[in-house]
Every structure is written in structure tokens, then in C-alpha cells.
Design a protein around this motif. Structure first.
Motif, mmCIF file in Angstrom:
data_model
loop_
_atom_site.group_PDB
_atom_site.id
_atom_site.type_symbol
_atom_site.label_atom_id
_atom_site.label_comp_id
_atom_site.label_asym_id
_atom_site.label_seq_id
_atom_site.Cartn_x
_atom_site.Cartn_y
_atom_site.Cartn_z
ATOM 1 N N ALA A 212 -3.224 1.220 -0.423
ATOM 2 C CA ALA A 212 -3.202 0.836 -1.833
ATOM 3 C C ALA A 212 -4.081 1.774 -2.647
ATOM 4 O O ALA A 212 -5.309 1.808 -2.477
ATOM 5 C CB ALA A 212 -3.665 -0.606 -1.986
ATOM 6 N N ILE A 213 -3.456 2.553 -3.521
ATOM 7 C CA ILE A 213 -4.210 3.420 -4.433
ATOM 8 C C ILE A 213 -4.880 2.561 -5.500
ATOM 9 O O ILE A 213 -6.039 2.756 -5.848
ATOM 10 C CB ILE A 213 -3.270 4.457 -5.070
ATOM 11 N N ASP A 214 -4.117 1.628 -6.031
ATOM 12 C CA ASP A 214 -4.604 0.616 -6.969
ATOM 13 C C ASP A 214 -3.628 -0.555 -6.866
ATOM 14 O O ASP A 214 -2.673 -0.498 -6.075
ATOM 15 C CB ASP A 214 -4.712 1.175 -8.403
ATOM 16 N N PRO A 215 -3.820 -1.642 -7.625
ATOM 17 C CA PRO A 215 -2.947 -2.815 -7.470
ATOM 18 C C PRO A 215 -1.460 -2.543 -7.672
ATOM 19 O O PRO A 215 -0.625 -3.325 -7.196
ATOM 20 C CB PRO A 215 -3.477 -3.784 -8.536
ATOM 21 N N ARG A 216 -1.068 -1.453 -8.341
ATOM 22 C CA ARG A 216 0.341 -1.226 -8.619
ATOM 23 C C ARG A 216 0.916 -0.001 -7.906
ATOM 24 O O ARG A 216 2.135 0.215 -7.931
ATOM 25 C CB ARG A 216 0.567 -1.074 -10.127
ATOM 26 N N ASN A 217 0.088 0.789 -7.281
ATOM 27 C CA ASN A 217 0.556 2.015 -6.625
ATOM 28 C C ASN A 217 0.098 2.045 -5.168
ATOM 29 O O ASN A 217 -1.070 1.810 -4.885
ATOM 30 C CB ASN A 217 0.019 3.255 -7.353
ATOM 31 N N GLU A 218 1.020 2.372 -4.273
ATOM 32 C CA GLU A 218 0.646 2.462 -2.858
ATOM 33 C C GLU A 218 1.472 3.520 -2.139
ATOM 34 O O GLU A 218 2.620 3.802 -2.504
ATOM 35 C CB GLU A 218 0.781 1.113 -2.166
ATOM 36 N N LEU A 219 0.862 4.108 -1.126
ATOM 37 C CA LEU A 219 1.520 5.061 -0.246
ATOM 38 C C LEU A 219 1.744 4.397 1.105
ATOM 39 O O LEU A 219 0.863 3.689 1.614
ATOM 40 C CB LEU A 219 0.673 6.315 -0.075
ATOM 41 N N ILE A 220 2.924 4.648 1.700
ATOM 42 C CA ILE A 220 3.266 4.011 2.977
ATOM 43 C C ILE A 220 3.773 5.079 3.943
ATOM 44 O O ILE A 220 4.944 5.472 3.884
ATOM 45 C CB ILE A 220 4.339 2.921 2.796
ATOM 46 N N PRO A 221 2.926 5.610 4.815
ATOM 47 C CA PRO A 221 3.416 6.509 5.863
ATOM 48 C C PRO A 221 4.066 5.702 6.993
ATOM 49 O O PRO A 221 3.566 4.641 7.381
ATOM 50 C CB PRO A 221 2.149 7.222 6.348
ATOM 51 N N ASN A 222 5.195 6.199 7.501
ATOM 52 C CA ASN A 222 5.913 5.561 8.611
ATOM 53 C C ASN A 222 6.253 6.620 9.651
ATOM 54 O O ASN A 222 6.530 7.779 9.306
ATOM 55 C CB ASN A 222 7.214 4.911 8.131
ATOM 56 N N VAL A 223 6.271 6.233 10.901
ATOM 57 C CA VAL A 223 6.646 7.160 11.965
ATOM 58 C C VAL A 223 7.502 6.439 13.001
ATOM 59 O O VAL A 223 7.304 5.244 13.271
ATOM 60 C CB VAL A 223 5.390 7.781 12.640
ATOM 61 N N MET A 224 8.485 7.152 13.527
ATOM 62 C CA MET A 224 9.336 6.637 14.603
ATOM 63 C C MET A 224 9.476 7.705 15.678
ATOM 64 O O MET A 224 9.804 8.862 15.384
ATOM 65 C CB MET A 224 10.715 6.271 14.065
#
Length: 320
Positions: A212-224
Motif C-alpha cells: 500500500a503506497i497510500d489508502p488509494r494506491n497499491e502495487l501488487i507483485p505476483n509470481v508463478m
């Protein structure tokens, strides 16, 4: 000529290490359909959810892979069990595979999250058309069984049972990790000693983290990471989400493709959420000179179950 191109495409798929996609369908948006790979995921969200997943690989290429998946799962009320349904069809050239699985998962509340331990029980049907041989004129390959007349080669059309296992742990809006395997019995499907198809075990490791960068912005890294022991493929994705609604991301698959994606998620006051995501694979492998890329779409629906309120009843005769 059309069938010859199909044969070449199958050969290139094998050389690039992408052969496993012919048994278990390959999807770029794995993070949007976790139940497809891991039976332990069933019920862990606590909601009633369904996902429709479609992938048209190598557009404009004759005989190119086409995959479609429908999954659904829910937690059984008042029980620590999740159940689901997983139906997939994968078509590549003359080969068609149908998967039907019923995942059942035991859900445990641990460390603020949910651990699901599940089994996939179902069947797999593999069919290969008898017209798959396309020899060059005057050239005979003694390693290929059957006659060379049109349609005289033996069809392969077999159905057998299938079993998979998965463990999945997640803390909502924080992170998830899952380990699973499909085709545990690893059966051999055969018409004769000359025409056979072996189902090999596949192994999957997936993980993701919400930053969570702030309450409205977030980054989500995923790996498979997926492997059949002989070949290993990994997908790395980085997604951005604004206000839990707008989605944008980029996925890289080693030696195969890079895929931008974008989508939107809508929430209703009744507890229903609807999500649609589109991605486009830009082919990096040897087949990029013949392919116009790959289209993939997911449509997901979730209904959030309302928690029952604890009711208390007073009685004037007691100190309630």
C-alpha cells in the motif's frame, strides 16, 4: 499446407519448453484465477466467486492453442470446508483436452489468515484426431505409426480419473502463497503400443504481495513458477491498483512473452463485485514472426456473504 503449419507450430512449442501448456492450459492472468491451479484455494476468500477465463494464443496462426476455463468456489456455511468446480478445455491443432475437477479444501484460520489444504478430484479426456499426420509427398517416416492415407490413422480418445493437491495461504489485502500439483497418478493413455499419451505431473508455486503506497494506491507483485521437472517456466507480474477499482499491470514469461494488462473492478451496495481484465501477450519466442500476439480475458464475479449478527435476548427474571 494449413495442416503442415499446424505440425510446425507443435514442434516449435515443444522446442521452446512450452509443451506443458498442451496438458495444463497456460494463462497469463494466473493471479485472477488461482483455483485453476490450486485446490487449496477453494473457500479461502470466504465469498461465493466465479471466474470465466478465455485465451486465444498466437492469433492468426492456424491450429494455434485456444483455452477456456470456468471456475467457481465457496465456503460451506458454518463449516471449515471450501468446495468448487473447475472446468477447462484446451485445443491445440488436432489435440483437444477436457478437464473436469471438483476441488475440496479444509480451511484453517492461522495467524490472521486462512490456510487451505485441498484435493482436486475429477477426470481428464484427451482426444487426438486420426488425421494428424501430414507427410511430405514421397517422404515416409517409419517412426510415425499408421497409414499415410487421409484419416486412416488411429484416433486417440481416452478418459481417465485425475487427482491433484494444493496448499494455499493468504491474508486478505496483504499477501498469498500457494504450492500445488496436478495429474498425481501420471497415467498413460493409449490406443495401442504405438499411439500413446502420457499425463505428466505438473508442479506450481505462486505468490503475491500487496504494498500500500497510500489508502488509494497499491502495487501488487505476483509470481508463478510451473514445472513438469523436464521444463520450468516462470511468470513475473507487477500490477497497480487505484482505489480497488482500476487495474494496470505487466507480465513477463521467460523466453516467451511480455504482456501488458488493464482492467476494472466494480462494487455494488449489495455485496456483489464484478471484475474484468484484458491482457495482450507480445510474443518473444521463435514463433513471433508468424503470430499476431495472444489475447486473454477474465471476467470474475464475487458475492460477499454477510456475517450473522449475534442476537441476545433479555429476561427480567435474570441479570442479563
Amino acid at each position: 499446407m494449413r495442416k503442415l503449419i499446424t505440425k510446425v507450430s507443435l514442434a516449435l512449442a515443444g522446442l521452446s519448453g512450452d509443451l506443458m501448456a498442451q496438458q495444463d492450459p497456460q494463462f497469463t492472468q494466473f493471479m485472477n484465477n488461482k483455483l485453476m491451479y490450486n485446490a487449496g484455494y477453494a473457500g479461502t476468500s470466504g465469498n461465493i466467486c466465479g471466474v470465466l477465463h478465455f485465451r486465444q494464443q498466437w492469433t492468426s496462426f492456424p491450429g494455434a492453442p485456444q483455452s477456456i476455463s470456468l471456475t467457481a468456489d465457496m465456503r460451506i456455511p458454518e463449516m471449515p470446508l471450501g468446495v468448487g468446480l473447475n472446468v477447462m478445455q484446451d485445443v491445440i491443432g488436432p489435440m483437444k483436452t477436457l478437464f473436469l475437477r471438483v476441488p475440496v479444501s479444509y480451511n484453517l484460520n492461522i495467524g490472521g489468515g486462512t490456510l487451505g489444504l485441498g484435493l482436486d478430484l475429477g477426470m481428464v479426456q484427451k482426444s487426438i484426431s486420426g488425421s494428424w499426420i501430414t507427410p511430405d509427398v514421397g517422404l515416409v517416416d517409419n517412426h510415425i505409426p499408421g497409414a499415410y492415407e487421409w484419416g486412416t490413422n488411429p484416433d486417440l480418445n481416452k478418459t481417465t480419473y485425475d487427482v491433484g493437491f494444493g496448499a494455499f495461504y493468504s491474508i486478505p489485502r496483504k499477501f498469498y502463497v500457494g504450492l500445488s500439483s496436478t495429474h498425481l497418478p501420471a497415467q498413460m493413455l493409449s490406443v495401442s503400443s504405438d499411439v500413446q499419451y502420457k499425463l505428466t505431473r505438473h508442479y506450481y508455486l505462486m505468490a503475491g504481495y500487496h504494498y500500500a503506497i497510500d489508502p488509494r494506491n497499491e502495487l501488487i507483485p505476483n509470481v508463478m513458477v510451473r514445472s513438469d521437472v523436464n521444463a520450468t517456466i516462470f511468470d513475473v507480474n507487477l500490477s497497480y491498483m487505484w482505489d480497488q477499482k482500476v487495474i494496470a499491470g505487466l507480465t513477463y514469461r521467460n523466453g516467451d512473452a511480455i504482456a501488458p494488462m488493464f482492467g476494472y473492478q466494480h462494487f455494488t451496495p449489495t455485496g456483489l463485485s464484478i471484475k474484468g481484465v484484458y491482457s495482450y501477450d507480445l510474443t518473444l519466442s521463435k514463433i513471433n514472426g508468424y503470430s499476431s500476439g495472444t489475447h486473454e480475458i477474465t471476467l470474475g464475479v464475487c458475492y460477499t456473504l454477510k456475517k450473522k449478527k449475534m442476537a441476545s435476548y433479555g429476561d427480567d427474571r435474570f441479570l442479563n
